[in-house]
Scaffold this motif. Structure first.
Motif, PDB file in Angstrom:
ATOM      1  N   PHE A   9       0.853  -1.185   0.000  1.00 54.07           N
ATOM      2  CA  PHE A   9       0.000   0.000   0.000  1.00 54.07           C
ATOM      3  C   PHE A   9       0.885   1.229   0.000  1.00 54.07           C
ATOM      4  CE2 PHE A   9      -2.151   3.279   2.621  1.00 54.07           C
ATOM      5  CZ  PHE A   9      -3.265   3.500   1.828  1.00 54.07           C
ATOM      6  N   ASP A  52       0.797   1.912   5.124  1.00 53.99           N
ATOM      7  CA  ASP A  52      -0.142   1.736   6.237  1.00 53.99           C
ATOM      8  C   ASP A  52       0.545   1.216   7.497  1.00 53.99           C
ATOM      9  OD1 ASP A  52       0.171  -0.639   4.752  1.00 53.99           O
ATOM     10  OD2 ASP A  52      -1.757  -1.428   5.412  1.00 53.99           O
ATOM     11  N   VAL A 106      -6.497   4.529  -4.471  1.00 54.20           N
ATOM     12  CA  VAL A 106      -5.320   3.759  -4.067  1.00 54.20           C
ATOM     13  C   VAL A 106      -4.634   3.190  -5.301  1.00 54.20           C
ATOM     14  CG1 VAL A 106      -4.551   1.659  -2.882  1.00 54.20           C
ATOM     15  CG2 VAL A 106      -6.084   3.258  -1.733  1.00 54.20           C
ATOM     16  N   GLN A 110      -0.837   4.011  -6.310  1.00 56.52           N
ATOM     17  CA  GLN A 110       0.148   2.950  -6.423  1.00 56.52           C
ATOM     18  C   GLN A 110       0.797   2.965  -7.798  1.00 56.52           C
ATOM     19  OE1 GLN A 110      -1.981  -0.592  -5.253  1.00 56.52           O
ATOM     20  NE2 GLN A 110      -1.358  -0.359  -3.134  1.00 56.52           N
TER      21      GLN A 110
END
Length: 113
Positions: A9, A52, A106, A110
């Motif tokens: 992540f 994270d 996300v 990424q």
């Protein structure tokens, strides 16, 4: 049991939020996000833990964590507290990215890394 390898992540937005929180060690204003080190194979030469798995840290405490191995094991508790606060404050809520779903944002972040 082996877990399938997943893409870590990565989120500049989340790291900015982490760095805006009080330092997890001393409660002073944080300067940056500290990524998990030394536990669970999440870090090593040329690698970085997923975003994270980070905590807010002032510069002094961040240096202490890296310099004093006995501080490494307190990281999990601080990561849990940071993630809990993020969830309670809605940092991961869908729709909080100008109409995009969290999954779309996300994925976009990424791909940018």
């Amino acid at each position: 049991m082996m877990f399938p390898k997943t893409k870590p992540f990565r989120s500049r937005r989340y790291l900015n939020w982490v760095a805006s929180q009080p330092c997890a060690m001393c409660q002073a204003p944080a300067d940056e996000a500290h990524h998990l080190i030394g536990i669970g194979g999440y870090s090593g030469m040329g690698t970085k833990a997923p975003d994270d798995l980070s905590i807010p840290a002032c510069r002094s405490c961040h240096e202490h964590i890296h310099a004093r191995p006995e501080l490494i094991y307190g990281q999990w508790e601080n990561i849990a507290r940071t993630l809990h606060r993020a969830i309670c404050e809605g940092v991961f809520v869908e729709g909080s990215y100008r109409g995009e779903t969290l999954a779309e944002r996300v994925t976009a972040e990424q791909e940018a890394f």
